[in-house]
Design a protein around this motif. Structure first.
Motif, PDB file in Angstrom:
ATOM      1  N   GLU A  44       0.826  -1.203   0.000  1.00 47.55           N
ATOM      2  CA  GLU A  44       0.000   0.000   0.000  1.00 47.55           C
ATOM      3  C   GLU A  44       0.867   1.262   0.000  1.00 47.55           C
ATOM      4  OE1 GLU A  44      -2.565  -0.348   3.343  1.00 47.55           O
ATOM      5  OE2 GLU A  44      -3.739  -2.006   2.499  1.00 47.55           O
ATOM      6  N   ALA A  47       2.575   1.655  -3.371  1.00 43.69           N
ATOM      7  CA  ALA A  47       1.640   2.150  -4.382  1.00 43.69           C
ATOM      8  C   ALA A  47       1.468   3.662  -4.247  1.00 43.69           C
ATOM      9  CB  ALA A  47       0.297   1.442  -4.241  1.00 43.69           C
ATOM     10  N   ASP A  48       1.376   4.129  -3.004  1.00 43.37           N
ATOM     11  CA  ASP A  48       1.279   5.575  -2.787  1.00 43.37           C
ATOM     12  C   ASP A  48       2.538   6.280  -3.284  1.00 43.37           C
ATOM     13  OD1 ASP A  48      -1.190   5.247  -1.625  1.00 43.37           O
ATOM     14  OD2 ASP A  48      -0.453   5.311   0.437  1.00 43.37           O
ATOM     15  N   GLU A  50       4.607   5.253  -5.577  1.00 41.96           N
ATOM     16  CA  GLU A  50       4.650   5.202  -7.033  1.00 41.96           C
ATOM     17  C   GLU A  50       3.808   6.325  -7.638  1.00 41.96           C
ATOM     18  OE1 GLU A  50       4.279   1.593 -10.177  1.00 41.96           O
ATOM     19  OE2 GLU A  50       2.476   2.019  -8.996  1.00 41.96           O
ATOM     20  N   GLY A  51       2.615   6.513  -7.088  1.00 44.53           N
ATOM     21  CA  GLY A  51       1.764   7.587  -7.579  1.00 44.53           C
ATOM     22  C   GLY A  51       2.383   8.948  -7.339  1.00 44.53           C
ATOM     23  N   ALA A  52       3.018   9.115  -6.186  1.00 47.28           N
ATOM     24  CA  ALA A  52       3.639  10.394  -5.866  1.00 47.28           C
ATOM     25  C   ALA A  52       4.826  10.675  -6.775  1.00 47.28           C
ATOM     26  CB  ALA A  52       4.079  10.404  -4.399  1.00 47.28           C
ATOM     27  N   LYS A  54       5.210   9.647  -9.861  1.00 52.48           N
ATOM     28  CA  LYS A  54       4.689  10.025 -11.182  1.00 52.48           C
ATOM     29  C   LYS A  54       4.223  11.477 -11.215  1.00 52.48           C
ATOM     30  CE  LYS A  54       3.250   5.359 -12.516  1.00 52.48           C
ATOM     31  NZ  LYS A  54       2.114   4.452 -12.808  1.00 52.48           N
ATOM     32  N   GLY A  55       3.741  11.949 -10.072  1.00 55.52           N
ATOM     33  CA  GLY A  55       3.249  13.319 -10.034  1.00 55.52           C
ATOM     34  C   GLY A  55       4.262  14.324  -9.525  1.00 55.52           C
ATOM     35  N   GLU A  62      11.434  13.741  -5.691  1.00 50.35           N
ATOM     36  CA  GLU A  62      11.327  12.436  -6.341  1.00 50.35           C
ATOM     37  C   GLU A  62      12.372  11.476  -5.792  1.00 50.35           C
ATOM     38  OE1 GLU A  62      11.931  10.348 -10.713  1.00 50.35           O
ATOM     39  OE2 GLU A  62      11.448  12.490 -10.601  1.00 50.35           O
ATOM     40  N   ARG A 205       6.299  -5.617  -9.173  1.00 47.51           N
ATOM     41  CA  ARG A 205       5.439  -4.443  -9.367  1.00 47.51           C
ATOM     42  C   ARG A 205       6.167  -3.142  -9.074  1.00 47.51           C
ATOM     43  NH1 ARG A 205       3.113  -0.588 -10.238  1.00 47.51           N
ATOM     44  NH2 ARG A 205       0.896  -0.074 -10.086  1.00 47.51           N
ATOM     45  N   PHE A 206       6.985  -3.113  -8.024  1.00 43.68           N
ATOM     46  CA  PHE A 206       7.569  -1.850  -7.580  1.00 43.68           C
ATOM     47  C   PHE A 206       9.088  -1.780  -7.704  1.00 43.68           C
ATOM     48  CE2 PHE A 206       3.644  -2.383  -4.988  1.00 43.68           C
ATOM     49  CZ  PHE A 206       2.934  -1.314  -5.505  1.00 43.68           C
ATOM     50  N   ASP A 217      11.866   2.307 -16.505  1.00 46.38           N
ATOM     51  CA  ASP A 217      12.101   3.108 -15.296  1.00 46.38           C
ATOM     52  C   ASP A 217      13.244   2.524 -14.488  1.00 46.38           C
ATOM     53  OD1 ASP A 217      11.622   5.190 -13.496  1.00 46.38           O
ATOM     54  OD2 ASP A 217      10.333   3.933 -12.248  1.00 46.38           O
TER      55      ASP A 217
END
Length: 232
Positions: A44, A47-48, A50-52, A54-55, A62, A205-206, A217
């Protein structure tokens, strides 16, 4: 990410008792459950992250996110390895309990049972190969633990059996004399498999976040670390 990787559905198979606080489970299951909880929490957070990433619009931020992701990914790996180690130790103990149920320990280490076992094997070796196997099956069906332990407590050749035949008798004897332990051993193997696959899913996945794997990546992160003087 780990939806469907719930081991709690099997918890009744691992319940060994109860106390004032509720059910008591086999330590192998408890270790697997703890490891899976840690893997879920790590997934979890990753995943957070990863989203951060990307943004992220700031390179420094980063990098911080990726560093935190690497730490969390390492923690997930350690949780998996710790769980697998505990399950393996429990499986080894269960295997020893099965040996005990088959009378193998006493047939190997205690004087009188060892002498009787030798006499039984001497008789066995005078029979034909087919008769040896047939007599072994009959002993198992009759619950003749003395004969069974004599046959299985030594290498197959000492009982006049092929390895395949000895393995077949061993499986039959386990089901006859220790079915609960056999089921527990199979359950522990399943827990180990589930935990290993769950850890692999998280890494696949990560891993790219921290330069692991063959994705674009991941390659970019390895190149960046190399340019900055880190490990490629």
């Amino acid at each position: 990410l780990l939806v469907g990787w719930n081991i709690l559905g099997a918890r009744k198979d691992f319940q060994i008792g109860a106390n004032a606080d509720g059910p008591v489970y086999d330590p192998g299951f408890s270790a697997a459950r703890q490891a899976m909880q840690s893997l879920r929490a790590s997934a979890e957070l990753l995943a957070d992250a990863e989203g951060a990433v990307k943004g992220a619009k700031d390179a420094t931020n980063e990098r911080r996110l990726r560093t935190g992701a690497e730490s969390k990914l390492n923690a997930a790996r350690k949780a998996m390895e710790s769980g697998l180690t505990s399950i393996a130790a429990r499986r080894e103990a269960v295997e020893a309990e099965i040996d005990g149920a088959l009378g193998l320990v006493s047939a190997r280490t205690e004087l009188v049972p060892a002498m009787r076992s030798g006499e039984i094997r001497s008789y066995f070796q005078r029979l034909s190969a087919d008769d040896r196997f047939a007599l072994g099956r009959e002993a198992i069906a009759a619950g003749d633990i003395e004969t069974v332990s004599a046959i299985l407590s030594v290498t197959p050749i000492a009982s006049g059996l092929s390895r395949d035949k000895a393995n077949m008798l061993r499986m039959m004897a386990e089901q006859k004399f220790a079915p609960g332990k056999v089921a527990l051993r199979a359950g522990l193997d399943k827990l180990s498999s589930v935990l290993t696959r769950a850890g692999g899913v998280i890494t696949d996945r990560f891993g790219g976040l921290v330069g692991q794997g063959d994705g674009r990546d991941a390659r970019a992160q390895r190149a960046l670390k190399a340019l900055e003087g880190g490990a490629a």
